[in-house]
Every structure is written in C-alpha cells, then in structure tokens.
Design a protein around this motif. Structure first.
Motif, PDB file in Angstrom:
ATOM      1  N   MET A 121       0.866  -1.166   0.128  1.00  0.00           N
ATOM      2  CA  MET A 121      -0.005  -0.143   0.130  1.00  0.00           C
ATOM      3  C   MET A 121       0.680   1.552  -0.207  1.00  0.00           C
ATOM      4  O   MET A 121       1.631   1.369   0.882  1.00  0.00           O
ATOM      5  N   VAL A 122       0.742   2.138  -1.189  1.00  0.00           N
ATOM      6  CA  VAL A 122       1.597   3.086  -1.185  1.00  0.00           C
ATOM      7  C   VAL A 122       0.932   4.566  -0.994  1.00  0.00           C
ATOM      8  O   VAL A 122      -0.228   4.704  -1.579  1.00  0.00           O
ATOM      9  N   LYS A 127      -0.560   7.972  -1.733  1.00  0.00           N
ATOM     10  CA  LYS A 127      -0.867   8.639  -2.964  1.00  0.00           C
ATOM     11  C   LYS A 127       0.142   9.712  -3.369  1.00  0.00           C
ATOM     12  O   LYS A 127       0.677   9.610  -4.536  1.00  0.00           O
ATOM     13  N   LEU A 153       3.490   8.344  -4.988  1.00  0.00           N
ATOM     14  CA  LEU A 153       3.103   7.990  -6.466  1.00  0.00           C
ATOM     15  C   LEU A 153       3.226   9.247  -7.282  1.00  0.00           C
ATOM     16  O   LEU A 153       3.651   9.372  -8.141  1.00  0.00           O
ATOM     17  N   PRO A 180       4.412  -1.605  -2.962  1.00  0.00           N
ATOM     18  CA  PRO A 180       3.335  -1.586  -3.727  1.00  0.00           C
ATOM     19  C   PRO A 180       2.630  -2.788  -4.487  1.00  0.00           C
ATOM     20  O   PRO A 180       3.395  -3.729  -4.525  1.00  0.00           O
ATOM     21  N   SER A 222      -1.860  -1.810  -9.613  1.00  0.00           N
ATOM     22  CA  SER A 222      -1.523  -0.978 -10.515  1.00  0.00           C
ATOM     23  C   SER A 222      -0.196  -0.008  -9.765  1.00  0.00           C
ATOM     24  O   SER A 222       0.380   0.727 -10.629  1.00  0.00           O
ATOM     25  N   ASP A 223      -0.264   0.119  -8.490  1.00  0.00           N
ATOM     26  CA  ASP A 223       0.699   0.864  -7.902  1.00  0.00           C
ATOM     27  C   ASP A 223       2.232   0.065  -8.284  1.00  0.00           C
ATOM     28  O   ASP A 223       3.051   1.007  -8.533  1.00  0.00           O
ATOM     29  N   LEU A 224       2.314  -0.969  -8.034  1.00  0.00           N
ATOM     30  CA  LEU A 224       3.456  -1.979  -8.668  1.00  0.00           C
ATOM     31  C   LEU A 224       3.801  -1.535  -9.972  1.00  0.00           C
ATOM     32  O   LEU A 224       4.844  -1.425 -10.379  1.00  0.00           O
TER      33      LEU A 224
END
Lengths: 267, 220
Positions: B1-2, B4, B7, B70, B73-75
């Motif tokens: 979990m990143v 926001k 990113l 992440p 989609s974050d990864l």
C-alpha cells in the motif's frame, strides 16, 4: 437473495491437476447472518493457497469449514458442498475425527500443550492408537524435521514446550499437526504473533511443506500471501471476488475491488 | 500500500526528467544545425545532471518498493517509472552523442543542407513528449498512436542513409562527415525507438499486458 457464483471465471487460471478440495456453492451462516456467500473454488493439491481479505470477510470462517471446526458454535450452519477425497465433508454422517486427521490446523498464537516437546508431537499419534517408544520416536523426529525444528530441540525433547521461543513453539505446533500425517494443513494467521526472523522461518517452512502437503493459509499480511502462496483468493463480505495465481493477482488483478484492496484505496 | 502523494511525486519527477531529456535532444539538434559548438558542449555537460536525476528517481522507486510494498496498479506504476526513467536516460545519451558529432564535425562546411535530420529529431522529440503525456493520462490509445509515428522516423532514417551513400560515391573527401551524419541519424532513430518502448510501458502500466507495439514482421 441467491448469490451468483462464478466458478468458471474465478477458477479458469487455477491448475488443472486434481484438486485437494472442491468447494461448491458454499454458504455459511451464523444464525441468520450469512458470512460466506456461495463460494465455488478448487484448492489445488500440494500447493499453498492464501485466503486474504479485510477483517470480517469470512476468511477464518472459510478455513474452519475445511475441517468442520465450526461445529460446536451454536447457530453455525454450512450449506453447499466441500469435496475431499470423494467425500462431501459437510455431510453430517462424516467421521469428523478422521477428517481432522486428514486436515490439520495451526492457529494464530502458538498453543503448545503443557507437556514436553516430545509429548506435544506424540500427542496426536497416541490418540490415534500408535504405541511403542521406538515407533513414536520415529514419528516425532520425522515431524520435527519436517517442521524444521529438529536440530534446535533434538537434545532437549523432554524439556517443557513452554521453554521454546514463540517461533519455535509455532513450529512445534506445526510438527504436532504433521505428526498424524495429514494431507492438508490449515494455517490461520500463523505468524501474526511472531517477530520477523521467526516469521521468515515459518514462511520458508510453508513453502517447503507444500511439496508434500496442501496448505491453505489465511493471512492479513498481503506481502506474506504474495511471498508464500501459489494461488490467492480474495474474499470480500463473504464473497469470493477473485481467485488467481498469486503472481497474477498481485500484479494485474482483474476485479477493481481486488485492485482497491491491494492498493489500499479500499473503503 | 503506497501513499498517494508518493506516487504523484514519482510521476512529477519523471515528467521533469522527461522535459530535461527532450530539451537536451532539441538543443543537440539545434546545435548541429547551427554549428553551435558551445551549445553542443552544453548538452554534453548537462548529461551528468540527467544521469544523476535518473539515479535519484530509481533510488526513490527502490525505497518505495522496500518500504511500502506496492501491489497491482501501484506496483506497475513504480516499475513503469523505473523503466521509463532508464529509457529517458538512454535517449539523453543519444542526444549527447548527437552533440559530440557536432564537435567532431567542428566548423567544416556541411556536405549537404540538413533538412530531414532536424525533421526526424522534431518527430522523435514529439514522440517522447507524446509518450510521457500518454503515461500521465494512462492513455493506451494515445500510446499506440505515438508508437505508430516510429515508422515515419524509420522512413526518414532510411532516406538520409540513401542520400549520404549517394553522396559518398566517388567522393572520398565526404566519407568522414557522411559517416558522422549517419551516426547522427542513427542516434535520433534510437530515440524514437526508446519513445516506443515508453509507449509499451504505458500499455503495461494501464492494463497489465506486455505488448510489442511495433513488432518486426517475421520476428518474435
């Protein structure tokens, strides 16, 4: 309301080898509350399958269905079918003791008995009628080796299990479960009470064990699911949202709810 | 979990790196066209800053992978940023190569007026900025459109080569500079290829699918 199941979609990427469990339209109720909603999935043999989802999604309940550990909870009822070795384990006529021999369980917190290390591991075989020191010693050593604990305890088998560290106690519980030669090992957040070093040992062990056993692991820890499992199922409010090879689910989930959960945008 | 903002910070830094690389490419082409050796030297000197910026961005991605794990989609975004940053740095290396060629040619008269080469460079720079815009918008359609422009760059590259070969026939005195100009054309052509790579990365980040956008017939 009838919950729609999507067996084909969710299972299409799970390998074709004969599965350990075939779960068909499984629903589970605590009284009137429906906590599992028409789950259909195959749990592959000799693989690690992780069940993940937010608190209250039904993942621990699902695990408890797989060895009928819910039986004594008043008002608890499972419907649908869960097939293991050609038997529907939800059948009330099923021999539950025999089922639990096939399907062992390891809990969140290590729960060794107040006995020696040896007697902890020998407990199950003794209950199932194994007698004779030599035979028991053989079984205890094999189980402790399988649980990667033998080298650490072989010179102190008569010591109390409580003398072991938390991580060692958890591996002892795994050895205790393995001593009755189950086919399946269910693990309910087995490392949540352990430090990172002990966690790493258990995770390594889980992966090794899958060569000879089917492992189903419930975890809150996404990265643990990603590290140890071959397949991951994502449950949400009792529904199986997505079930796929772990690498796929963690890099390109198909369902936006899985995506939201993995990226923490979940509300 | 990143988080926001982490990113969006990464994306902002990637855009800044991209803008710097595009400036370097345009600057290098202008320097060659105008025979501006000082400007060419400036592009060469600026490459270290681009490399450092790319390294810092990669380090930021690695730190994020290590500390925030992440997924989904974050990864794909974080790994996408790492790949794109590498492609941008390599594009900057080609801009630097172009600037060096300007220094090699020095102040000797050009063997032909430069028309197609600056056009090619404009196209390649446009592809880079289009690819980066497509990345920001996660616009797969725009990424495909940008990648298609690579054919135009390749056609110009072929034409430049043919013209230079024709010039070299029977005129050994132009071979040296013609070879430099071929290198220059090759450098710009590579930038367009790298822009195509970035477009492929946009498709991956947006959809999770690895796709070759300009497959060579008969290969793969």
């Amino acid at each position: 309301m009838v919950t729609k199941t999507r067996p084909v979609e969710v299972n299409q990427r799970i390998e074709a080898e004969a599965p350990a469990f075939r779960v068909r339209n499984l629903s589970f109720f605590y009284g009137r509350e429906k906590v599992l909603k028409g789950i259909t999935m195959d749990i592959p043999r000799h693989r690690v399958t992780a069940i993940m989802g937010p608190s209250g999604c039904g993942k621990s309940t699902f695990l408890r269905v797989l060895n009928r550990l819910y039986e004594r909870i008043p008002g608890a009822k499972a419907t649908g079918e869960v097939w293991l070795d050609g038997e529907n384990i939800l059948d009330p006529r099923l021999d539950v003791v025999a089922l639990r021999r096939k399907v062992g369980m390891v809990f969140q917190k290590p729960n060794p008995f107040p006995k020696s290390i040896f007697d902890n591991v020998a407990y199950g075989p003794r209950i199932h009628g194994v007698r004779g020191r030599r035979k028991l010693s053989f079984i205890v050593e094999r189980a402790l080796r399988q649980a990667a604990l033998w080298d650490e305890v072989k010179d102190k088998l008569k010591r109390s299990a409580f003398d072991l560290s938390g991580g060692q106690q958890q591996r002892l519980c795994i050895a205790r479960a393995l001593a009755v030669e189950p086919q399946v090992l269910l693990m309910d957040e087995p490392t949540s009470a352990l430090d990172p070093a002990a966690t790493a040992k258990i995770e390594e062990l889980v992966r090794t064990l899958s060569q000879g056993f089917t492992v189903v692991i419930v975890t809150h820890n996404l990265q643990q699911a990603a590290r140890v499992s071959h397949h991951t199922a994502f449950l949400l409010s009792g529904e199986l949202v997505e079930y796929a090879p772990t690498e796929e689910l963690f890099t390109r989930p198909k369902d936006p709810r899985t995506e939201d959960y993995l990226t923490g945008r979940f509300s | 979990m990143v988080r926001k903002e982490e990113l969006s910070g990464l994306e902002g830094e990637l855009r800044a790196l991209g803008a710097q690389v595009i400036r370097a490419l345009r600057g290098a082409m202008r320097a060659l066209s105008r025979r501006d050796l000082v400007a060419a030297q400036g592009v060469i000197d600026g490459d270290g800053g681009i490399n450092a910026r790319r390294a810092a961005l990669e380090e930021r991605c690695i730190r994020l992978l290590a500390t925030q794990q992440p997924a989904a989609s974050d990864l794909r975004l974080v790994t996408g940023v790492m790949h794109i940053a590498t492609d941008l740095e390599r594009a900057a290396d080609h801009a630097k190569g172009l600037a060096r060629i300007t220094l090699f040619i020095g102040d000797e008269a050009l063997i032909k007026p430069l028309v197609d080469l600056p056009r090619m460079a404009r196209l390649a720079a446009g592809m880079l900025s289009g690819a980066l815009r497509a990345f920001s918008a996660r616009d797969v359609g725009a990424a495909r459109e940008v990648a298609r422009r690579d054919d135009e760059v390749d056609a110009l590259h072929d034409r430049i080569h043919q013209e230079l070969f024709a010039l070299m026939v029977g005129r050994p005195e132009v071979i040296r500079q013609a070879t430099y100009l071929m290198w220059a054309s090759h450098a710009v052509e590579r930038v367009a290829d790298l822009a195509t790579n970035i477009c492929e990365r946009v498709v991956f980040v947006a959809t999770g699918a690895m796709e070759e956008l300009n497959p060579v017939p008969g290969e793969g």
